[in-house]
Structure formats: C-alpha cells, structure tokens
Design a protein around this motif. Sequence first.
Motif, PDB file in Angstrom:
ATOM      1  N   ASP A  24       0.829  -1.204   0.000  1.00 22.96           N
ATOM      2  CA  ASP A  24       0.000   0.000   0.000  1.00 22.96           C
ATOM      3  C   ASP A  24       0.864   1.255   0.000  1.00 22.96           C
ATOM      4  OD1 ASP A  24      -2.312  -1.534   0.038  1.00 22.96           O
ATOM      5  OD2 ASP A  24      -2.897  -0.987   2.085  1.00 22.96           O
ATOM      6  N   GLU A 107      -7.933   9.723  -0.440  1.00 23.22           N
ATOM      7  CA  GLU A 107      -8.568   8.405  -0.365  1.00 23.22           C
ATOM      8  C   GLU A 107      -7.516   7.293  -0.244  1.00 23.22           C
ATOM      9  OE1 GLU A 107     -10.871   5.794  -3.600  1.00 23.22           O
ATOM     10  OE2 GLU A 107     -11.907   7.666  -3.103  1.00 23.22           O
ATOM     11  N   HIS A 109      -4.365   7.551   0.922  1.00 25.36           N
ATOM     12  CA  HIS A 109      -3.742   7.619   2.253  1.00 25.36           C
ATOM     13  C   HIS A 109      -4.688   7.027   3.302  1.00 25.36           C
ATOM     14  CE1 HIS A 109       0.067   9.808   1.848  1.00 25.36           C
ATOM     15  NE2 HIS A 109      -0.520  10.547   0.921  1.00 25.36           N
ATOM     16  N   GLU A 110      -5.973   7.335   3.199  1.00 31.31           N
ATOM     17  CA  GLU A 110      -6.924   6.807   4.172  1.00 31.31           C
ATOM     18  C   GLU A 110      -6.993   5.284   4.099  1.00 31.31           C
ATOM     19  OE1 GLU A 110     -10.384   9.177   3.284  1.00 31.31           O
ATOM     20  OE2 GLU A 110      -9.837  10.674   4.807  1.00 31.31           O
ATOM     21  N   SER A 111      -6.902   4.736   2.906  1.00 37.73           N
ATOM     22  CA  SER A 111      -6.865   3.286   2.759  1.00 37.73           C
ATOM     23  C   SER A 111      -5.619   2.712   3.437  1.00 37.73           C
ATOM     24  CB  SER A 111      -6.882   2.916   1.277  1.00 37.73           C
ATOM     25  OG  SER A 111      -6.830   1.522   1.112  1.00 37.73           O
ATOM     26  N   ILE A 113      -3.903   4.125   5.832  1.00 38.20           N
ATOM     27  CA  ILE A 113      -4.089   4.317   7.276  1.00 38.20           C
ATOM     28  C   ILE A 113      -4.923   3.168   7.841  1.00 38.20           C
ATOM     29  CG2 ILE A 113      -5.275   5.764   8.996  1.00 38.20           C
ATOM     30  CD1 ILE A 113      -4.261   8.211   7.250  1.00 38.20           C
ATOM     31  N   GLY A 114      -5.958   2.767   7.115  1.00 36.32           N
ATOM     32  CA  GLY A 114      -6.764   1.621   7.544  1.00 36.32           C
ATOM     33  C   GLY A 114      -5.938   0.350   7.626  1.00 36.32           C
ATOM     34  N   THR A 115      -5.066   0.139   6.660  1.00 40.76           N
ATOM     35  CA  THR A 115      -4.179  -1.026   6.688  1.00 40.76           C
ATOM     36  C   THR A 115      -3.274  -0.966   7.914  1.00 40.76           C
ATOM     37  OG1 THR A 115      -4.213  -1.227   4.278  1.00 40.76           O
ATOM     38  CG2 THR A 115      -2.366  -2.269   5.423  1.00 40.76           C
ATOM     39  N   TYR A 117      -3.774   0.623  10.800  1.00 41.61           N
ATOM     40  CA  TYR A 117      -4.539   0.364  12.010  1.00 41.61           C
ATOM     41  C   TYR A 117      -4.933  -1.110  12.122  1.00 41.61           C
ATOM     42  CZ  TYR A 117      -5.074   5.104  13.842  1.00 41.61           C
ATOM     43  OH  TYR A 117      -4.831   6.334  14.406  1.00 41.61           O
ATOM     44  N   GLY A 118      -5.082  -1.774  10.982  1.00 43.11           N
ATOM     45  CA  GLY A 118      -5.395  -3.199  10.997  1.00 43.11           C
ATOM     46  C   GLY A 118      -4.237  -4.062  11.457  1.00 43.11           C
ATOM     47  N   LEU A 139       1.604   5.957  10.870  1.00 40.02           N
ATOM     48  CA  LEU A 139       0.287   6.576  11.051  1.00 40.02           C
ATOM     49  C   LEU A 139       0.430   8.089  11.219  1.00 40.02           C
ATOM     50  CD1 LEU A 139      -1.372   3.938  13.371  1.00 40.02           C
ATOM     51  CD2 LEU A 139      -2.241   4.686  11.135  1.00 40.02           C
ATOM     52  N   GLU A 143      -1.299  10.478   8.446  1.00 44.73           N
ATOM     53  CA  GLU A 143      -2.353  11.377   8.912  1.00 44.73           C
ATOM     54  C   GLU A 143      -1.967  12.834   8.675  1.00 44.73           C
ATOM     55  OE1 GLU A 143      -3.335  10.114  12.905  1.00 44.73           O
ATOM     56  OE2 GLU A 143      -4.410   8.352  12.144  1.00 44.73           O
TER      57      GLU A 143
END
Length: 153
Positions: A24, A107, A109-111, A113-115, A117-118, A139, A143
């Motif tokens: 990512d 969008e 970066h947000e994806s 960021i989700g990875t 946090y996962g 992160l 962010e």
Amino acid sequence: MPNPGPSAKDRKTVAEGLSKVLADSYAVYLKTHGYHWNVSGPNFSQFHALFMPQYTEMWTAIDEVAERIRALGELAPQGYGAFGNLSSIKDGDPTKDATAMIKDLIESHESLIGTLYGVLPTAQEAGDEVTASLISDRLTAHEKHVWMLRASL
C-alpha cells in the motif's frame, strides 16, 4: 524475566501484515510521485511543491518497512505483481485535474491508514514493540499527509 520478543509464528504473522503495508505504501508513493510530475493548472506550483516532500518521506519509509520485514525473518515482497496482489490501491490517473488528484491521494492515504490500524493490534498482541512503533510513526506521517492535502482543497 525480559520479554524475548515475538515468537516465530508471531513474527511471520506480523511480517505478512507489514507486507500489505509495504504494498500500500508503494502504491501511494507511486501515485504521489506521478501526480507531482503530471499536476497542472493554476495551482501547479503549490501542488507540485506539496507532493515532493510527501513522496520523498514515503520513499524512505518504504525501505524501513521492508527492512523490518527482513528483520522479522521473512522476505519482503518486491515487484509490481507482488505489490498488486497485496494492495487494493489503484494506480493514479495523470489526466485528472489537480483537485481530483488531491482527493484521490486523500482516499489512498486513508486506505493505507486503515491497513496500518489493521496491523497495529497484531504487532501489539505479539509483543513486537519495534513494529508497533514503526506503525505508529507511519500513522503519524500519513495522517499529516492527509491533513495537508485536505487543507489544500
């Protein structure tokens, strides 16, 4: 008794999560660098200058993530095919206008960021403080990138 760090099984699991982070990250890096080259319009200078420190920062971080995977005893994925199989982030479109490029980067970066946090709980549960710290640093960076991109709209 000191913490011996993550077990071999945990190291493998954490490295698998970091492999997705790496893929990512590489996708967002490539998109940001490509938009740096191809952005146009009345705000060209502003966006061209905004993208450069972001892709430069990500380039360094990609190496750190790959080296952490290696430190965990696994091979880091390499190549477009491997990254494409691990990431759901799509390539950038150089024909987009500047605003659409910014929105696409937000969008993406947000994806990512989700990875991140996962993967974070996996590292924490494994007792892998080094990887947890690396994820926390990533992160913070992504962010901040999102904040700067949003502020530019």
